[in-house]
Design a protein around this motif. Structure first.
Motif, PDB file in Angstrom:
ATOM      1  N   GLN A  85       0.829  -1.214   0.000  1.00 24.34           N
ATOM      2  CA  GLN A  85       0.000   0.000   0.000  1.00 24.34           C
ATOM      3  C   GLN A  85       0.862   1.262   0.000  1.00 24.34           C
ATOM      4  N   VAL A  86       2.169   1.091  -0.197  1.00 19.81           N
ATOM      5  CA  VAL A  86       3.104   2.210  -0.071  1.00 19.81           C
ATOM      6  C   VAL A  86       3.881   2.411  -1.376  1.00 19.81           C
ATOM      7  N   ILE A  87       4.035   3.655  -1.798  1.00 19.34           N
ATOM      8  CA  ILE A  87       4.907   3.985  -2.925  1.00 19.34           C
ATOM      9  C   ILE A  87       5.763   5.189  -2.537  1.00 19.34           C
ATOM     10  N   ILE A  88       7.015   5.178  -2.993  1.00 22.17           N
ATOM     11  CA  ILE A  88       7.960   6.240  -2.639  1.00 22.17           C
ATOM     12  C   ILE A  88       8.169   7.145  -3.855  1.00 22.17           C
ATOM     13  N   THR A 212      -7.007   4.589   5.161  1.00 22.89           N
ATOM     14  CA  THR A 212      -6.870   3.469   4.223  1.00 22.89           C
ATOM     15  C   THR A 212      -7.852   2.352   4.537  1.00 22.89           C
ATOM     16  N   SER A 213      -8.215   2.184   5.816  1.00 28.69           N
ATOM     17  CA  SER A 213      -9.159   1.100   6.099  1.00 28.69           C
ATOM     18  C   SER A 213     -10.591   1.511   5.753  1.00 28.69           C
ATOM     19  N   ALA A 241      -5.030   2.240  -1.090  1.00 28.55           N
ATOM     20  CA  ALA A 241      -5.435   0.872  -1.452  1.00 28.55           C
ATOM     21  C   ALA A 241      -4.457   0.314  -2.487  1.00 28.55           C
ATOM     22  N   ARG A 242      -4.302  -1.008  -2.472  1.00 35.21           N
ATOM     23  CA  ARG A 242      -3.314  -1.637  -3.343  1.00 35.21           C
ATOM     24  C   ARG A 242      -3.521  -1.343  -4.815  1.00 35.21           C
ATOM     25  N   ASN A 243      -4.765  -1.302  -5.266  1.00 32.12           N
ATOM     26  CA  ASN A 243      -4.969  -1.052  -6.708  1.00 32.12           C
ATOM     27  C   ASN A 243      -4.550   0.364  -7.097  1.00 32.12           C
ATOM     28  N   ILE A 244      -4.690   1.301  -6.172  1.00 31.55           N
ATOM     29  CA  ILE A 244      -4.223   2.669  -6.465  1.00 31.55           C
ATOM     30  C   ILE A 244      -2.695   2.669  -6.544  1.00 31.55           C
ATOM     31  N   ILE A 245      -2.071   2.056  -5.575  1.00 31.58           N
ATOM     32  CA  ILE A 245      -0.594   2.040  -5.540  1.00 31.58           C
ATOM     33  C   ILE A 245      -0.044   1.320  -6.773  1.00 31.58           C
TER      34      ILE A 245
END
Lengths: 365, 365
Positions: A85-88, A212-213, A241-245
């Motif tokens: 769920q994280v992007i840098i 996020t939840s 959310a994972r699909n956004i990331i």
């Protein structure tokens, strides 16, 4: 040569003036220049970060670990989310860029506050999107909701606390708003200065795991450039959310932060005492700006950040004030470009703030 | 959530494996890992660069001088151009991104070699452009010209020397080709490894001032990631006519390189002796790879870069060879994704290269 027509709506961005320029242009001794223009941490970064970077200088030749495994693990642990769920990004700026490119195409709509961080609009112009703005200076979620219902924008930016005004939303207000937005609208909640807000008022501390939840359509942004004192290293992050990331990952270029930046961010997260010291100083010193504003008869917008926005009376031009101070080696941000007759001043150290008050009284009264 | 339809054609980019991953996944001692996969300078960067960065660590908190005045001055002097013909990127990668976004829109066409640097295609997909490729492994300008005349692409990428094959064009060949391209087609000449080529063969040394004085439609790319040994710092540059650079500037985000990266690049330009030493070692050591290829019966593409591409016989899979070596702590680049049964190996130090030959003979014969 003919270029993409979106360029017609774009200007070349003028960043804040660096110390080097003031030295160059006005012949001022670098030691006499005080920069309170870019909301950098006046204490620099943690000495532990500096020590770690000094150790790994030979690694400048090596590309970073592009999985950013360790940093993502640390952020995921901090915010109680999954690493996926994280992007840098190279600053949270770059996450804004990824999000705009991933979500918007020509003619699609994006909604933001009347006065807010300039890069939202600039990136939206890159893709030829239509920009909708409230008329509000501080965020007015009522107006946001009305415009949302009328225009059904594909994307919304909420900046809390807001740059360059410094105000922050109550989290219950924000959640009530988010409850009313449909699942296909991407809402970016930009919390670049959230560490300051959380310290000043828990009611305004937007909790990332709450977000996020509860909301599958919200992307939260954070940065190491402010409270962590790494403005020069360009590291920010997006959590959602994972699909956004995953969508943002498709836009992300490889090796988008430097090897030293990656390590600096990892180390910075380990020294929360440094951050706490910075926050404490900030809110002690900010009181002096409120007193100063009262003394000179300016309106100061109550701030939940590491800067304060001083609204000038119509008898005084903020552009002129900023220029006068610049020539005297004091760099602050003029907000004329944001439609405000105001200056934004970063809360510095005790000495830097005293310098601001002194030079202002000497040259701008 | 629905995203921009261009995402459908995009995968998440898999970067080269970092040392950290090999340590993590295969439990190998970091000291035993040899990375010859990302064309980094095996001597690291100049010790003078390291010394300078050690001095300015407190500046990590400060945003860089976004005018990049000093670096642009130094590059302009080096290449005999005006500073307004220079733009700095987070690696030359980012200049590719700027150029694609500035020039191309959905459905417009871009031409490139059959086997070439992967990011050209990836960025073109970001904007929904149509990708045209030659069928050639090394650049075939005859095919380029035929495709150009047939399809009239808005943009062309020439990579010389070419990554990942290592071949380079004669400059007269290149200039003859450029003479036939119309002024509205943007040609990017990517010289990321040009320092190596210029050292190996002056006939193939594309001169930046020649290019910019003769062609108003050509953008030249260079980088600090290879010969200058700053792969981890993400600094590259684009040089071309002023109107091209201005268009790219409209796409450039502010503060697109770090404060330390900016200073590292400035210092790196001052130590040409370090670069020369690196080049000399490279072309001494590359001969050992040619000997090795002969010995094991592989074809080595003659290289004008700091890597060599070894074409494997059909009896041996490059994917398997790269994986076997990886598990033994030797990281090389498998080129299956480029449609080649080949591995790309960075020319390392004498010891690193010996390690490659040894581990290959031990585990892959």
């Amino acid at each position: 040569m003919q270029f993409n027509s979106v360029l017609e709506s774009l200007d070349i961005y003028e960043a804040g003036k660096p110390i080097e320029l003031v030295v160059r242009e006005y012949g001022i001794n670098p030691k006499d220049v005080v920069k309170l223009a870019s909301n950098e941490n006046p204490f620099g970064c943690s000495p532990k970060v500096q020590a770690k970077i000094a150790e790994i200088l030979p690694k400048m030749a090596l590309y970073p670990d592009d999985s950013m495994y360790e940093l993502k693990e640390a952020l995921a642990a901090k915010y109680s989310v999954n690493t996926r769920q994280v992007i840098i990004g190279a600053g949270s700026d770059q996450i804004i860029e990824f999000a705009v490119h991933a979500k918007l195409g020509r003619g699609q709509k994006v909604l933001m506050n009347g006065v807010t961080f300039a890069m939202y609009e600039i990136y939206a112009k890159h893709v030829g999107a239509t920009i909708l703005k409230t008329t509000s200076r501080e965020h007015d979620l009522g107006q946001f909701l009305a415009l949302y219902k009328e225009h059904k924008p594909e994307m919304i930016f909420i900046c809390t606390p807001n740059n360059p005004t410094g105000d922050a939303l109550d989290k219950t207000q924000l959640y009530d708003f988010l409850d009313q937005i449909d699942a296909n609208t991407l809402v970016v909640v930009d919390g670049a200065y959230m560490e300051y807000t959380a310290y000043a008022d828990p009611k305004k501390a937007v909790m990332v795991d709450d977000i996020t939840s509860r909301y599958a359509n919200v992307l939260y942004l954070g940065t190491f450039s402010k409270a962590y004192g790494l403005g020069g290293m360009r590291v920010g992050y997006g959590i959602g959310a994972r699909n956004i990331i995953e969508a943002l990952y498709k836009i992300r270029p490889p090796f988008n932060i430097t090897t030293l930046s990656l390590q600096a961010a990892i180390e910075a997260l380990k020294d929360e005492a440094f951050v706490l010291m910075s926050l404490k100083n900030n809110f002690e010193e900010i009181e002096r700006y409120y007193d100063f504003a009262k003394e000179v008869g300016f309106e100061a917008i109550p701030s939940y950040t590491n800067f304060v926005t001083l609204l000038l009376p119509s008898t005084q031009s903020s552009k002129k004030v900023a220029q006068t101070l610049l020539e005297k080696g004091m760099i602050v941000r003029d907000l004329t470009g944001y439609g405000l007759n105001a200056i934004r001043v970063t809360i510095g150290t005790l000495e830097q703030n005293s310098q601001f008050f002194e030079r202002f009284m000497q040259y701008c009264r």
